[in-house]
Design a protein around this motif. Structure first.
Motif, PDB file in Angstrom:
ATOM      1  N   GLY A 136      14.085   0.495  -1.856  1.00  0.00           N
ATOM      2  CA  GLY A 136      13.836   0.756  -0.444  1.00  0.00           C
ATOM      3  C   GLY A 136      12.618   0.056   0.092  1.00  0.00           C
ATOM      4  O   GLY A 136      12.617  -0.436   1.226  1.00  0.00           O
ATOM      5  N   TYR A 137      11.565  -0.027  -0.708  1.00  0.00           N
ATOM      6  CA  TYR A 137      10.335  -0.630  -0.211  1.00  0.00           C
ATOM      7  C   TYR A 137      10.466  -2.147  -0.060  1.00  0.00           C
ATOM      8  O   TYR A 137       9.731  -2.755   0.731  1.00  0.00           O
ATOM      9  CB  TYR A 137       9.159  -0.269  -1.130  1.00  0.00           C
ATOM     10  N   ALA A 172       4.821  -7.067  -8.177  1.00  0.00           N
ATOM     11  CA  ALA A 172       3.716  -7.054  -9.136  1.00  0.00           C
ATOM     12  C   ALA A 172       3.311  -5.618  -9.464  1.00  0.00           C
ATOM     13  O   ALA A 172       3.063  -5.277 -10.636  1.00  0.00           O
ATOM     14  CB  ALA A 172       2.528  -7.834  -8.586  1.00  0.00           C
ATOM     15  N   LEU A 173       3.256  -4.750  -8.440  1.00  0.00           N
ATOM     16  CA  LEU A 173       2.940  -3.342  -8.676  1.00  0.00           C
ATOM     17  C   LEU A 173       4.019  -2.682  -9.532  1.00  0.00           C
ATOM     18  O   LEU A 173       3.710  -1.856 -10.409  1.00  0.00           O
ATOM     19  CB  LEU A 173       2.805  -2.608  -7.346  1.00  0.00           C
ATOM     20  N   ALA A 174       5.280  -3.032  -9.285  1.00  0.00           N
ATOM     21  CA  ALA A 174       6.372  -2.460 -10.073  1.00  0.00           C
ATOM     22  C   ALA A 174       6.259  -2.882 -11.543  1.00  0.00           C
ATOM     23  O   ALA A 174       6.494  -2.067 -12.449  1.00  0.00           O
ATOM     24  CB  ALA A 174       7.716  -2.901  -9.496  1.00  0.00           C
ATOM     25  N   LEU A 175       5.892  -4.110 -11.789  1.00  0.00           N
ATOM     26  CA  LEU A 175       5.711  -4.574 -13.167  1.00  0.00           C
ATOM     27  C   LEU A 175       4.570  -3.827 -13.846  1.00  0.00           C
ATOM     28  O   LEU A 175       4.667  -3.453 -15.020  1.00  0.00           O
ATOM     29  CB  LEU A 175       5.450  -6.079 -13.178  1.00  0.00           C
ATOM     30  N   VAL A 176       3.494  -3.606 -13.107  1.00  0.00           N
ATOM     31  CA  VAL A 176       2.368  -2.844 -13.656  1.00  0.00           C
ATOM     32  C   VAL A 176       2.816  -1.429 -14.026  1.00  0.00           C
ATOM     33  O   VAL A 176       2.351  -0.858 -15.028  1.00  0.00           O
ATOM     34  CB  VAL A 176       1.205  -2.803 -12.648  1.00  0.00           C
ATOM     35  N   ALA A 177       3.736  -0.868 -13.233  1.00  0.00           N
ATOM     36  CA  ALA A 177       4.235   0.485 -13.481  1.00  0.00           C
ATOM     37  C   ALA A 177       5.269   0.536 -14.593  1.00  0.00           C
ATOM     38  O   ALA A 177       5.783   1.611 -14.908  1.00  0.00           O
ATOM     39  CB  ALA A 177       4.825   1.072 -12.205  1.00  0.00           C
ATOM     40  N   GLY A 178       5.599  -0.612 -15.172  1.00  0.00           N
ATOM     41  CA  GLY A 178       6.516  -0.632 -16.303  1.00  0.00           C
ATOM     42  C   GLY A 178       7.950  -0.962 -15.975  1.00  0.00           C
ATOM     43  O   GLY A 178       8.826  -0.847 -16.844  1.00  0.00           O
ATOM     44  N   VAL A 179       8.243  -1.365 -14.737  1.00  0.00           N
ATOM     45  CA  VAL A 179       9.614  -1.713 -14.368  1.00  0.00           C
ATOM     46  C   VAL A 179      10.005  -3.024 -15.040  1.00  0.00           C
ATOM     47  O   VAL A 179       9.307  -4.030 -14.922  1.00  0.00           O
ATOM     48  CB  VAL A 179       9.756  -1.837 -12.837  1.00  0.00           C
ATOM     49  N   ARG A 180      11.121  -3.010 -15.723  1.00  0.00           N
ATOM     50  CA  ARG A 180      11.629  -4.201 -16.388  1.00  0.00           C
ATOM     51  C   ARG A 180      13.103  -4.365 -16.022  1.00  0.00           C
ATOM     52  O   ARG A 180      13.928  -3.509 -16.317  1.00  0.00           O
ATOM     53  CB  ARG A 180      11.475  -4.090 -17.909  1.00  0.00           C
ATOM     54  N   LEU A 181      13.417  -5.469 -15.364  1.00  0.00           N
ATOM     55  CA  LEU A 181      14.781  -5.762 -14.947  1.00  0.00           C
ATOM     56  C   LEU A 181      15.195  -7.117 -15.490  1.00  0.00           C
ATOM     57  O   LEU A 181      14.349  -7.974 -15.772  1.00  0.00           O
ATOM     58  CB  LEU A 181      14.881  -5.766 -13.416  1.00  0.00           C
ATOM     59  N   SER A 182      16.489  -7.316 -15.605  1.00  0.00           N
ATOM     60  CA  SER A 182      16.982  -8.618 -16.037  1.00  0.00           C
ATOM     61  C   SER A 182      16.747  -9.648 -14.938  1.00  0.00           C
ATOM     62  O   SER A 182      16.588  -9.307 -13.763  1.00  0.00           O
ATOM     63  CB  SER A 182      18.476  -8.539 -16.369  1.00  0.00           C
ATOM     64  N   ALA A 183      16.743 -10.910 -15.327  1.00  0.00           N
ATOM     65  CA  ALA A 183      16.526 -11.987 -14.357  1.00  0.00           C
ATOM     66  C   ALA A 183      17.596 -11.972 -13.270  1.00  0.00           C
ATOM     67  O   ALA A 183      17.315 -12.230 -12.091  1.00  0.00           O
ATOM     68  CB  ALA A 183      16.516 -13.332 -15.074  1.00  0.00           C
ATOM     69  N   ALA A 184      18.842 -11.635 -13.634  1.00  0.00           N
ATOM     70  CA  ALA A 184      19.932 -11.619 -12.657  1.00  0.00           C
ATOM     71  C   ALA A 184      19.711 -10.518 -11.619  1.00  0.00           C
ATOM     72  O   ALA A 184      19.937 -10.721 -10.420  1.00  0.00           O
ATOM     73  CB  ALA A 184      21.265 -11.412 -13.372  1.00  0.00           C
ATOM     74  N   ILE A 185      19.264  -9.341 -12.063  1.00  0.00           N
ATOM     75  CA  ILE A 185      19.031  -8.242 -11.125  1.00  0.00           C
ATOM     76  C   ILE A 185      17.848  -8.561 -10.220  1.00  0.00           C
ATOM     77  O   ILE A 185      17.890  -8.320  -9.005  1.00  0.00           O
ATOM     78  CB  ILE A 185      18.797  -6.922 -11.892  1.00  0.00           C
ATOM     79  N   TRP A 186      16.767  -9.107 -10.792  1.00  0.00           N
ATOM     80  CA  TRP A 186      15.625  -9.510  -9.962  1.00  0.00           C
ATOM     81  C   TRP A 186      16.069 -10.494  -8.886  1.00  0.00           C
ATOM     82  O   TRP A 186      15.662 -10.387  -7.721  1.00  0.00           O
ATOM     83  CB  TRP A 186      14.540 -10.154 -10.823  1.00  0.00           C
ATOM     84  N   ALA A 223       0.831  -1.203   0.000  1.00  0.00           N
ATOM     85  CA  ALA A 223       0.000   0.000   0.000  1.00  0.00           C
ATOM     86  C   ALA A 223       0.866   1.253   0.000  1.00  0.00           C
ATOM     87  O   ALA A 223       0.597   2.211  -0.749  1.00  0.00           O
ATOM     88  CB  ALA A 223      -0.929  -0.015   1.208  1.00  0.00           C
ATOM     89  N   PHE A 224       1.905   1.276   0.828  1.00  0.00           N
ATOM     90  CA  PHE A 224       2.794   2.436   0.873  1.00  0.00           C
ATOM     91  C   PHE A 224       3.551   2.599  -0.439  1.00  0.00           C
ATOM     92  O   PHE A 224       3.741   3.719  -0.927  1.00  0.00           O
ATOM     93  CB  PHE A 224       3.784   2.300   2.038  1.00  0.00           C
ATOM     94  N   PHE A 225       3.990   1.494  -1.005  1.00  0.00           N
ATOM     95  CA  PHE A 225       4.715   1.544  -2.278  1.00  0.00           C
ATOM     96  C   PHE A 225       3.821   2.111  -3.373  1.00  0.00           C
ATOM     97  O   PHE A 225       4.237   2.973  -4.149  1.00  0.00           O
ATOM     98  CB  PHE A 225       5.203   0.149  -2.652  1.00  0.00           C
TER      99      PHE A 225
END
Length: 252
Positions: free
Chosen positions: A64-65, A125-139, A40-42
């Motif tokens: 941070g979240y 899941a919220l970050a993905l909805v917002a368009g965040v795309r990271l490599s599998a290694a970073i995730w 919710a805060f995120f």
């Protein structure tokens, strides 16, 4: 406890972990707030308040979240939870049983990491909805760091729980939870906080863990990752001493 269980130490540990996971899953009054509050805060501060936030901005806030998601289950599960169980005589009962003392702590930590993992799934899941795309290694590296972030908070919480009453431990856990989140730059990046707040934040594990997470994301950081990792290691060691001395000195 059966003789067969006593003859197999690994069985004792496994049974204690399973029992604690089941117990935690049956406590919605603990599970729901600790899981839903970080998401919710995120969503509020990273996506709703900021107008049309860029994926890069949301990704930096995610660092941070994710740490924030680990603080609640660790501080309240270990701090308040242990204090209440000690007052109820449960810890004294476990001490006089053949169960290894470490099994109790490992079971608590397993429940904390399970709760943190559920909270992280919602945040990611919220970050993905917002368009965040990271490599599998970073995730993967980010997730490992966020899950491991529960350890220093759990040790600090355990030391509190072994020294304080149930009500006192709740108050201390709340203070550490909110204070560490603000001063550690989990809600608002440390770079925009006043200098005196950053100075106070440097003594919290939240600050150093969030900076390490930002480094993994490739976001702007304050100081070097090596220094932050050393600080986390030192705080974790101090937390372990604090927790162990609390266990040793507590009569029940």
């Amino acid at each position: 406890m059966t003789a067969a269980t006593l003859a197999a130490p690994s069985g004792v540990w496994r049974r204690e972990v399973i029992a604690e996971l089941k117990r935690t899953s049956r406590l919605p009054q603990f599970l729901l707030p600790t899981v839903l509050t970080p998401a919710a805060f995120f969503g509020l501060f990273s996506m709703a308040v900021a107008r049309s936030p860029s994926p890069a901005y949301v990704a930096a806030m995610l660092a941070g979240y994710g740490v924030f998601a680990a603080t609640g289950p660790a501080l309240f599960g270990f701090g308040a939870g242990v204090a209440m169980e000690r007052e109820q005589g449960l810890i004294e009962l476990k001490r006089v049983s053949p169960m290894p003392a470490g099994a109790y702590v490992v079971a608590k930590l397993a429940a904390t990491i399970m709760t943190t993992a559920i909270a992280l799934i919602l945040i990611d899941a919220l970050a993905l909805v917002a368009g965040v795309r990271l490599s599998a290694a970073i995730w993967a590296r980010l997730t490992i760091l966020h899950l491991a972030a529960a350890i220093p908070f759990a040790l600090i919480g355990f030391g509190v729980g072994m020294r304080m009453s149930g009500k006192g431990a709740v108050a201390i856990a709340n203070a550490l939870f909110l204070g560490g989140s603000v001063l550690g730059g989990l809600w608002i990046p440390s770079s925009v906080l006043p200098g005196w707040m950053r100075t106070l934040g440097e003594v919290t594990p939240s600050y150093h863990l969030s900076q390490l997470a930002r480094a993994i994301m490739g976001a702007e950081t304050i100081g070097s990752p090596v220094a932050h990792a050393a600080a986390v290691a030192a705080i974790t060691l101090a937390g372990a001493v604090w927790a162990w001395s609390g266990w040793r000195r507590s009569p029940a």
